[in-house]
Design an enzyme around this catalytic site. Structure first.
Site, mmCIF file in Angstrom:
data_model
loop_
_atom_site.group_PDB
_atom_site.id
_atom_site.type_symbol
_atom_site.label_atom_id
_atom_site.label_comp_id
_atom_site.label_asym_id
_atom_site.label_seq_id
_atom_site.Cartn_x
_atom_site.Cartn_y
_atom_site.Cartn_z
ATOM 1 N N GLU A 223 42.576 -35.855 14.106
ATOM 2 C CA GLU A 223 42.589 -37.217 14.650
ATOM 3 C C GLU A 223 42.086 -38.202 13.602
ATOM 4 O OE1 GLU A 223 43.504 -40.289 16.828
ATOM 5 O OE2 GLU A 223 43.844 -38.299 17.681
ATOM 6 N N GLU B 163 47.582 -43.889 9.767
ATOM 7 C CA GLU B 163 48.001 -45.104 10.470
ATOM 8 C C GLU B 163 47.435 -46.355 9.814
ATOM 9 O OE1 GLU B 163 46.915 -44.551 14.561
ATOM 10 O OE2 GLU B 163 48.680 -43.307 14.975
#
Length: 132
Positions: free
Chosen positions: A75, A82
């Protein structure tokens, strides 16, 4: 624009302490700003509480800790990917979307496998608890 070693903005950590400080800052930022990380950490705490409650075997502890670590680490990598893409471009690029989707997909895969592993480990303990 990519940073190069002679760029004034680019400065490599000069000590291990500084490197750890940057790493912890990244973890803290991801936990503070990413909804999915909060969900993963809350799930991890719940798993750890059940593991302690049921006094799972050593090998089960190791498997659970490995799964938790993989999900949280992935994550964090997803967030880095991102953020990097969002920093590089403000316009919609199909290839950028594919990269972000792939990173999110990687997290989904490991989270799903981890959930299945958790069920395999915990179902017998719940079964024993409710069918004494």
């Amino acid at each position: 624009m990519l940073m190069v070693s002679n760029d004034r903005k680019y400065k490599r950590s000069r000590s291990y302490v500084a490197s750890f400080k940057h790493a912890f800052c990244g973890i803290k930022t991801t936990l503070k700003e990413e909804r999915n990380m909060k969900i993963h950490v809350a799930s991890a705490v719940l798993v750890l509480l059940f593991a302690a409650l049921f006094q799972v075997k050593m090998v089960e502890w190791l498997i659970l800790l490995l799964c938790i670590g993989l999900v949280i680490a992935l994550e964090t990598v997803n967030t880095a990917i991102e953020r990097t893409i969002d920093t590089i471009t403000e316009e919609f690029l199909p290839e950028a979307k594919k990269a972000k989707d792939a990173a999110a997909g990687a997290v989904l895969i490991i989270a799903t496998i981890s959930a299945i592993i958790g069920l395999i480990i915990f179902i017998p303990y719940f079964w024993q608890l409710f069918h004494l």
